[in-house]
Design a protein around this motif. Structure first.
Motif, short mmCIF file in Angstrom:
data_model
loop_
_atom_site.label_atom_id
_atom_site.label_comp_id
_atom_site.label_asym_id
_atom_site.label_seq_id
_atom_site.Cartn_x
_atom_site.Cartn_y
_atom_site.Cartn_z
N UNK A 281 -4.25 8.87 -15.82
CA UNK A 281 -3.58 7.60 -15.60
C UNK A 281 -2.21 7.76 -14.95
N UNK A 282 -1.36 8.60 -15.54
CA UNK A 282 0.03 8.68 -15.09
C UNK A 282 0.16 9.46 -13.78
N UNK A 283 -0.32 10.69 -13.79
CA UNK A 283 -0.15 11.54 -12.60
C UNK A 283 -1.13 11.17 -11.49
N UNK A 284 -2.39 10.91 -11.88
CA UNK A 284 -3.41 10.66 -10.87
C UNK A 284 -3.39 9.26 -10.31
N UNK A 285 -3.79 8.27 -11.14
CA UNK A 285 -3.96 6.91 -10.65
C UNK A 285 -2.63 6.27 -10.27
N UNK A 286 -1.68 6.21 -11.23
CA UNK A 286 -0.39 5.58 -10.95
C UNK A 286 0.37 6.38 -9.90
N UNK A 287 0.37 7.70 -10.04
CA UNK A 287 1.09 8.52 -9.07
C UNK A 287 0.55 8.37 -7.66
N UNK A 288 -0.78 8.30 -7.53
CA UNK A 288 -1.38 8.14 -6.21
C UNK A 288 -1.04 6.81 -5.57
N UNK A 289 -1.08 5.73 -6.36
CA UNK A 289 -0.74 4.41 -5.82
C UNK A 289 0.74 4.33 -5.48
N UNK A 539 -1.11 23.10 -10.81
CA UNK A 539 -0.90 23.16 -9.37
C UNK A 539 0.59 23.08 -9.03
N UNK A 540 1.30 22.21 -9.74
CA UNK A 540 2.73 22.05 -9.48
C UNK A 540 3.47 22.00 -10.81
N UNK A 541 4.40 22.87 -10.98
CA UNK A 541 5.14 22.93 -12.23
C UNK A 541 6.37 22.03 -12.13
N UNK A 542 6.15 20.75 -12.04
CA UNK A 542 7.25 19.78 -11.98
C UNK A 542 6.74 18.43 -12.40
N UNK A 543 7.63 17.63 -12.93
CA UNK A 543 7.24 16.29 -13.34
C UNK A 543 7.53 15.26 -12.25
N UNK A 544 8.16 15.70 -11.20
CA UNK A 544 8.52 14.77 -10.13
C UNK A 544 7.41 14.70 -9.09
N UNK A 545 7.31 13.57 -8.47
CA UNK A 545 6.30 13.38 -7.42
C UNK A 545 6.91 13.85 -6.10
N UNK A 546 6.74 15.13 -5.82
CA UNK A 546 7.44 15.71 -4.68
C UNK A 546 6.97 15.13 -3.36
N UNK A 547 5.73 14.69 -3.29
CA UNK A 547 5.26 14.11 -2.04
C UNK A 547 6.06 12.85 -1.70
N UNK A 548 6.43 12.07 -2.71
CA UNK A 548 7.18 10.86 -2.47
C UNK A 548 8.64 11.13 -2.20
N UNK A 549 9.18 12.18 -2.80
CA UNK A 549 10.60 12.44 -2.64
C UNK A 549 10.93 13.05 -1.28
N UNK A 550 9.90 13.45 -0.54
CA UNK A 550 10.15 14.01 0.77
C UNK A 550 10.94 15.29 0.72
N UNK A 551 10.77 16.07 -0.37
CA UNK A 551 11.49 17.34 -0.48
C UNK A 551 10.80 18.34 0.44
#
Length: 666
Positions: A281-289, A539-551
């Motif tokens: 729910x949190x990482x997959x569905x909500x994170x993807x949207x 896969x990623x050891x972080x709680x932040x959505x790095x794809x969205x942050x543009x890091x």
């Protein structure tokens, strides 16, 4: 009671329709915006609680249709028996508009003439005797200004009264044989003569049309054959720079912060729930949207700027500038309109091709329009620009310029395949008056398009991301996958990774999965990448959505491809076949399965070849030691197969033309 709104293109018809009904149909200060019939109830305060329906018909110059959208208007008026017609007449171009008016009068349907854009005539020191015009036409004439709703109440009340009265037109042409060219030409000459006589009586101009006004002076610059294209390129560059760097990105960063807070809040609510549920729910569905919604400000700012350009009258000039170039590849300036509309969305852009009379040209335009990156592709462009190129504005500009170049090459290729014969053609377009664009109309257009973007994210993209997350979480035996590589998604996407291998240099089922889901909706590329690379902690050891942050470096490290490969993968997603909705629009406009499948084949071939050349040549120039020889040779093999197939098609066409030529000479 049904009221049909008819008139020439760019007469303010759709603006009036929106004002009467409260709708938000697309408007533009150029022809070809309305290409299909729209119907909606008129607001009650206009109709005194009487049930009224307004029907917005495509713009037409004649009841003898030359294009498919004109035939919609002609067929509806002749066959659907509207109770009354409101003919919107452009007060600034009375002689041209009244030609169509006289044809409508002959039908015997109750009619009211809306003398629209009357406010502009005041500025141009032009007076029209409304009472005399009404007497000459034999029907009521009401002054209106659609943008300010001036005169609309009187217009509707007059239409209701007119419905119950006989239509007595002073000018009739009955029993004309439309197949007899001489009869039609004779009737048209008499019609023009009648209209010109009316205009001389009712119109008084204090400003001579021969004088060069400010519009003419601006056009000498914007439509100049040497300056026009560089100016257009510069205008579009600033549109992308403003929307994706200067204004759009700061707003996006602000929005992402709140979206991540929402994601964290949901995560806290289910903190004690099953870890698998939290991941889904949190990482997959909500994170993807969220990964898709986070790019909404960039898209909306671009929509706003494009709406301003359309409303001010500039886009019609772009068609004039590009017409000579498009003619050289078998298209015309009319093809520019669908291509520009596609910048917003491919579906209405493809539908706009129906304004083109020539069948081959119309089909070619519908096939080539998706090469212009649409609003749905902006998140994909922005993601890779932020991850690999430090949010450089030139990435977007390059993608759109590449799209234009591919349109030219694609048109030449289509001509070779179908055996196009050069013909002399003329491109006639009305250049609307320049005006200060309406910020309110642009805002409404932006909100309307933005809402459609949100709805897609909340439905199609949400469903797709949910399926992707579930497929990535479980194996075929419906047990939780120990690693993502053992998941259902990995097993399905892995074969497609071999197709991408020659253009990214790595076997990545995640990139393959994103490309495949992109065919459903291009925004899914971003959502799927977010799910695949962010969804699981291993896969990623972080709680932040790095794809969205543009890091940039973090994302590039996660995806593990080079900058050249990222650019190639981006182009593959932009120039291969569009979403299913756009393909459906292609099918509706082409009306030929052969052309539709040919278009899909052309789009996939062009997208693959462009991506392959960018990756291979770019890698050879920057880091030749990293080029995988097996992948390069495999890609070269696919390119050769495509070229051979096209060569066979061209050869068969040439042979067919030779056979036809020989047959005609016997």
């Amino acid at each position: 009671m049904r009221i049909a709104l008819t008139g020439n293109p760019n007469s303010g018809k759709t603006t009036m329709y929106n004002a009467l009904t409260g709708s938000n149909e697309k408007v533009g200060n150029w022809a070809g915006v309305t290409v299909s019939k729209k119907e909606h109830a008129i607001k009650k305060f206009y109709s005194n609680n009487q049930e009224l329906m307004a029907v917005d018909l495509p713009g037409a110059y004649s009841m003898s249709p030359f294009t498919s959208e004109e035939s919609i208007t002609s067929t509806y008026v002749r066959s659907e028996n509207p109770d009354v017609i409101i003919n919107i007449v452009d007060a600034t171009n009375l002689s041209r508009s009244l030609f169509f008016t006289t044809q409508l009068l002959e039908l015997g349907i109750p009619m009211v003439v809306a003398l629209n854009k009357s406010d502009i005539n005041v500025k141009k020191e032009t007076e029209i005797n409304v009472e005399l015009l009404s007497k000459e036409l034999g029907c009521p004439v009401i002054k209106t200004v659609s943008t300010s709703k001036e005169g609309l109440n009187d217009l509707i009340h007059t239409a209701i009264k007119q419905m119950n009265q006989a239509q007595n037109a002073p000018y009739h042409h009955k029993n004309i044989d439309l197949t007899n060219r001489n009869e039609v030409e004779k009737a048209d000459r008499e019609r023009f003569k009648f209209v010109n006589e009316i205009v001389k009586k009712v119109e008084k101009r204090n400003m001579l049309t021969k004088e060069k006004n400010i519009n003419d002076k601006i056009d000498t610059i914007l439509t100049n054959k040497w300056l026009g294209i560089p100016i257009f390129a510069m205008v579009m560059y600033f549109v992308f720079e403003i929307s994706q760097v200067w204004i759009g990105k700061p707003i996006a960063d602000w929005l992402v912060g709140y979206l991540e807070m929402f994601q964290g809040w949901v995560g806290a609510l289910i903190a004690n729930a099953n870890p698998l549920l939290s991941a889904l729910l949190v990482d997959g569905i909500i994170g993807g949207v969220i990964a898709v919604i986070g790019f909404l400000p960039l898209v909306m700012v671009m929509y706003f700027l494009i709406a301003l350009l359309e409303d001010c009258g500039y886009m019609a000039r772009v068609a004039v500038v590009l017409d000579p170039i498009f003619k050289k590849v078998g298209l015309s300036g009319k093809s520019v309109i669908p291509f520009v509309i596609t910048i917003g969305c491919a579906v209405p852009g493809i539908m706009a091709s129906r304004t083109i009379r020539n069948e081959r040209e119309r089909r070619a335009t519908a096939m080539l329009a998706p090469f212009m990156p649409c609003g749905a592709k902006i998140p994909v462009i922005s993601l890779f620009a932020g991850a690999f190129f430090d949010n450089a504005g030139w990435v977007s500009t390059l993608m759109y310029l590449t799209g234009i170049i591919l349109i030219f090459f694609g048109a030449l290729l289509i001509n070779k395949i179908v055996g196009y014969k050069a013909r002399k053609s003329f491109f006639i377009i009305e250049l609307p008056e320049y005006k200060i664009p309406s910020l309110w109309q642009a805002f409404k257009s932006m909100c309307n398009r933005g809402w459609a973007y949100i709805v897609k994210a909340a439905t199609i993209i949400l469903l797709c991301n949910t399926v992707v997350q579930i497929m990535q979480t479980f194996t075929w035996s419906l047990t939780v996958a120990e690693t993502a590589d053992a998941s259902i998604l990995a097993s399905i996407a892995s074969p497609f990774a071999y197709i991408l291998f020659p253009i990214v240099g790595v076997l990545s089922w995640q990139l393959a999965a994103a490309a495949v889901t992109g065919f459903i909706a291009k925004e899914n590329v971003v959502g799927t990448l977010a799910v695949c690379f962010v969804g699981l902690e291993n896969l990623i050891d972080t709680e932040e959505l790095v794809l969205m942050q543009g890091a940039g470096e973090e994302v590039a490290g996660v995806i593990a491809i080079t900058k050249i490969a990222a650019l190639a993968y981006l182009m593959f997603n932009l120039y291969t076949p569009p979403c299913f909705a756009a393909i459906g629009a292609m099918n509706a406009e082409m009306k030929s399965s052969k052309w539709v499948w040919g278009g899909i084949g052309l789009q996939f071939s062009v997208g693959f070849i462009v991506a392959y050349l960018v990756y291979t040549l770019g890698t050879l120039m920057t880091a030749p030691e990293t080029l995988n020889l097996v992948g390069a040779l495999a890609g070269l093999g696919i390119v050769c197969i495509i070229i051979i197939t096209i060569s066979i098609l061209i050869k068969n066409t040439n042979q067919k033309l030779k056979d036809e030529y020989s047959l005609n000479n016997k």
